[in-house]
Design a protein around this motif. Sequence first.
Motif, mmCIF file in Angstrom:
data_model
loop_
_atom_site.group_PDB
_atom_site.id
_atom_site.type_symbol
_atom_site.label_atom_id
_atom_site.label_comp_id
_atom_site.label_asym_id
_atom_site.label_seq_id
_atom_site.Cartn_x
_atom_site.Cartn_y
_atom_site.Cartn_z
ATOM 1 N N ASP A 270 0.845 -1.192 0.000
ATOM 2 C CA ASP A 270 0.000 0.000 0.000
ATOM 3 C C ASP A 270 0.883 1.246 0.000
ATOM 4 O O ASP A 270 1.614 1.500 0.974
ATOM 5 C CB ASP A 270 -0.898 -0.018 1.240
ATOM 6 C CG ASP A 270 -1.944 1.089 1.227
ATOM 7 O OD1 ASP A 270 -1.607 2.223 0.825
ATOM 8 O OD2 ASP A 270 -3.094 0.829 1.627
ATOM 9 N N PRO A 271 0.831 2.060 -1.053
ATOM 10 C CA PRO A 271 1.725 3.233 -1.146
ATOM 11 C C PRO A 271 1.543 4.219 0.002
ATOM 12 O O PRO A 271 2.518 4.823 0.465
ATOM 13 C CB PRO A 271 1.337 3.872 -2.484
ATOM 14 C CG PRO A 271 0.689 2.773 -3.273
ATOM 15 C CD PRO A 271 -0.003 1.912 -2.264
ATOM 16 N N SER A 272 0.304 4.409 0.477
ATOM 17 C CA SER A 272 0.078 5.385 1.550
ATOM 18 C C SER A 272 0.705 4.917 2.859
ATOM 19 O O SER A 272 1.242 5.729 3.623
ATOM 20 C CB SER A 272 -1.427 5.625 1.738
ATOM 21 O OG SER A 272 -2.089 4.443 2.164
ATOM 22 N N VAL A 273 0.655 3.615 3.132
ATOM 23 C CA VAL A 273 1.268 3.074 4.345
ATOM 24 C C VAL A 273 2.786 3.183 4.251
ATOM 25 O O VAL A 273 3.468 3.561 5.215
ATOM 26 C CB VAL A 273 0.832 1.611 4.566
ATOM 27 C CG1 VAL A 273 1.565 1.005 5.758
ATOM 28 C CG2 VAL A 273 -0.673 1.532 4.783
ATOM 29 N N ILE A 274 3.328 2.874 3.072
ATOM 30 C CA ILE A 274 4.778 2.990 2.871
ATOM 31 C C ILE A 274 5.221 4.442 3.039
ATOM 32 O O ILE A 274 6.252 4.730 3.660
ATOM 33 C CB ILE A 274 5.171 2.448 1.483
ATOM 34 C CG1 ILE A 274 4.881 0.945 1.401
ATOM 35 C CG2 ILE A 274 6.643 2.717 1.198
ATOM 36 C CD1 ILE A 274 5.061 0.364 0.011
ATOM 37 N N ALA A 275 4.418 5.375 2.506
ATOM 38 C CA ALA A 275 4.762 6.795 2.611
ATOM 39 C C ALA A 275 4.772 7.262 4.062
ATOM 40 O O ALA A 275 5.624 8.061 4.464
ATOM 41 C CB ALA A 275 3.790 7.624 1.789
ATOM 42 N N THR A 276 3.823 6.756 4.861
ATOM 43 C CA THR A 276 3.739 7.183 6.267
ATOM 44 C C THR A 276 4.876 6.611 7.099
ATOM 45 O O THR A 276 5.486 7.313 7.910
ATOM 46 C CB THR A 276 2.392 6.757 6.866
ATOM 47 O OG1 THR A 276 1.326 7.350 6.113
ATOM 48 C CG2 THR A 276 2.276 7.189 8.319
ATOM 49 N N SER A 277 5.167 5.319 6.895
ATOM 50 C CA SER A 277 6.164 4.660 7.735
ATOM 51 C C SER A 277 7.575 4.756 7.175
ATOM 52 O O SER A 277 8.556 4.633 7.918
ATOM 53 C CB SER A 277 5.815 3.180 7.905
ATOM 54 O OG SER A 277 5.950 2.485 6.677
ATOM 55 N N GLY A 278 7.695 4.958 5.829
ATOM 56 C CA GLY A 278 8.999 4.947 5.200
ATOM 57 C C GLY A 278 9.559 3.558 4.989
ATOM 58 O O GLY A 278 10.733 3.399 4.622
ATOM 59 N N LEU A 279 8.728 2.526 5.198
ATOM 60 C CA LEU A 279 9.184 1.139 5.095
ATOM 61 C C LEU A 279 8.237 0.333 4.215
ATOM 62 O O LEU A 279 7.020 0.540 4.265
ATOM 63 C CB LEU A 279 9.248 0.481 6.477
ATOM 64 C CG LEU A 279 10.183 1.122 7.511
ATOM 65 C CD1 LEU A 279 9.937 0.501 8.883
ATOM 66 C CD2 LEU A 279 11.639 0.941 7.101
ATOM 67 N N ASP A 280 8.793 -0.574 3.428
ATOM 68 C CA ASP A 280 7.934 -1.458 2.642
ATOM 69 C C ASP A 280 7.869 -2.863 3.223
ATOM 70 O O ASP A 280 7.299 -3.768 2.626
ATOM 71 C CB ASP A 280 8.379 -1.508 1.177
ATOM 72 C CG ASP A 280 9.797 -2.036 1.014
ATOM 73 O OD1 ASP A 280 10.433 -2.422 2.021
ATOM 74 O OD2 ASP A 280 10.289 -2.064 -0.133
ATOM 75 N N VAL A 281 8.480 -3.056 4.412
ATOM 76 C CA VAL A 281 8.356 -4.307 5.167
ATOM 77 C C VAL A 281 8.058 -3.949 6.615
ATOM 78 O O VAL A 281 8.840 -3.233 7.251
ATOM 79 C CB VAL A 281 9.636 -5.163 5.087
ATOM 80 C CG1 VAL A 281 9.487 -6.409 5.962
ATOM 81 C CG2 VAL A 281 9.927 -5.577 3.645
ATOM 82 N N HIS A 282 6.930 -4.404 7.099
ATOM 83 C CA HIS A 282 6.577 -4.221 8.508
ATOM 84 C C HIS A 282 6.715 -5.565 9.213
ATOM 85 O O HIS A 282 7.138 -6.556 8.614
ATOM 86 C CB HIS A 282 5.141 -3.698 8.642
ATOM 87 C CG HIS A 282 4.981 -2.285 8.168
ATOM 88 N ND1 HIS A 282 3.833 -1.548 8.399
ATOM 89 C CD2 HIS A 282 5.818 -1.460 7.481
ATOM 90 C CE1 HIS A 282 3.970 -0.344 7.878
ATOM 91 N NE2 HIS A 282 5.154 -0.266 7.302
ATOM 92 N N LEU A 283 6.352 -5.603 10.478
ATOM 93 C CA LEU A 283 6.378 -6.847 11.244
ATOM 94 C C LEU A 283 4.957 -7.275 11.578
ATOM 95 O O LEU A 283 4.078 -6.433 11.776
ATOM 96 C CB LEU A 283 7.172 -6.664 12.541
ATOM 97 C CG LEU A 283 8.674 -6.394 12.406
ATOM 98 C CD1 LEU A 283 9.281 -6.162 13.783
ATOM 99 C CD2 LEU A 283 9.383 -7.540 11.700
ATOM 100 N N THR A 284 4.736 -8.562 11.651
ATOM 101 C CA THR A 284 3.474 -9.087 12.143
ATOM 102 C C THR A 284 3.771 -10.148 13.190
ATOM 103 O O THR A 284 4.895 -10.688 13.247
ATOM 104 C CB THR A 284 2.615 -9.675 10.995
ATOM 105 O OG1 THR A 284 1.317 -9.991 11.497
ATOM 106 C CG2 THR A 284 3.241 -10.930 10.409
ATOM 107 N N LEU A 285 2.796 -10.428 14.029
ATOM 108 C CA LEU A 285 2.989 -11.365 15.126
ATOM 109 C C LEU A 285 2.627 -12.784 14.713
ATOM 110 O O LEU A 285 1.701 -13.003 13.948
ATOM 111 C CB LEU A 285 2.113 -10.964 16.322
ATOM 112 C CG LEU A 285 2.476 -9.662 17.033
ATOM 113 C CD1 LEU A 285 1.341 -9.212 17.932
ATOM 114 C CD2 LEU A 285 3.758 -9.833 17.847
#
Length: 308
Positions: A48-63
């Motif tokens: 999602d481009p908007s999420v990447i733009a907000t966080s600056g990351l294209d890989v997040h973590l999940t549990l």
Amino acid sequence: MTTSRPHTLFSFGTLMDEQVQTALFGQAVPTSPASLTGYTTRPLPITDPSVIATSGLDVHLTLRRKYGAVVEGAVLHLTDQDLAAADAYEVDDYARRRVRLSSGESAWAYLDAKPLRSAARIVVVGDSIAYGRCDPRGGWTAHLAAEHIAANEGEHRVFNLAIPGSTLLDVSEQTPGLLAARLPDTLMVAAGINDSATTPTGGDALPHVTDRLDALAATASSHNARLVVAGPIWLDEERTHDYEGLRFTEERALSLREAARSWCDENHIDFLDLWDPLHKRPDLLVDGLHPTPEGHLALYQHLNTLNR
């Protein structure tokens, strides 16, 4: 005037970043250190481009669940508006669910939206359909166990504790004493069809379904387990007739399905809808109520699509 309620949200990733908080909430929010026992993390690619733009990351973590592991993070103290903004920020791979922190307190957290995908130790409680009646191979639960355990022989387990004839009252009363020794991280409830039946005495258990689910949610929480509710399967009322003194109808089964789904929506609990795989397929039912071996396989395959 509507007063905003306070919310606590456990974060272990980008929501802990003050820049992300400012972008979402307009300011940095109060936080306090916290940890989550029984979980570890894995990377999750973001598109999602908007999420990447907000966080600056294209890989997040999940549990994901792992017995004995601990995830360090923080609790964010949020308003209703803040929580809604956090919901909008998280991608569809996440679902907001209640977790039990290492401190024993309850908080929101964003978990894998596919509840069985992130599970390690699954306990299934329910009735004859979950038990696998009419399938010498053990029914859909046995198929689930075979694949789940094969994926990680060292850590994955599935315990089928379903008992034929059980109602949700039976399950809610019996389950608390069965969990401690099995160390579950996921409690899957596959029961309720017996609650939908009408009886010769005119008793009606359907109005009490949500009370039973409330009790099971409390039991799951006390064991740091994620509750997953499996909805009823389609039944062929033209063939069920009077079954051991009970009368099953499609209308009542649909009422059970809607009651369970609505309760899950209201309480942010995972609902797995099992209605469609056997819908209008009487050939996949032995007696109008219990699946054939092929019917159980169809249920398992459907579950697999919901959790992969």
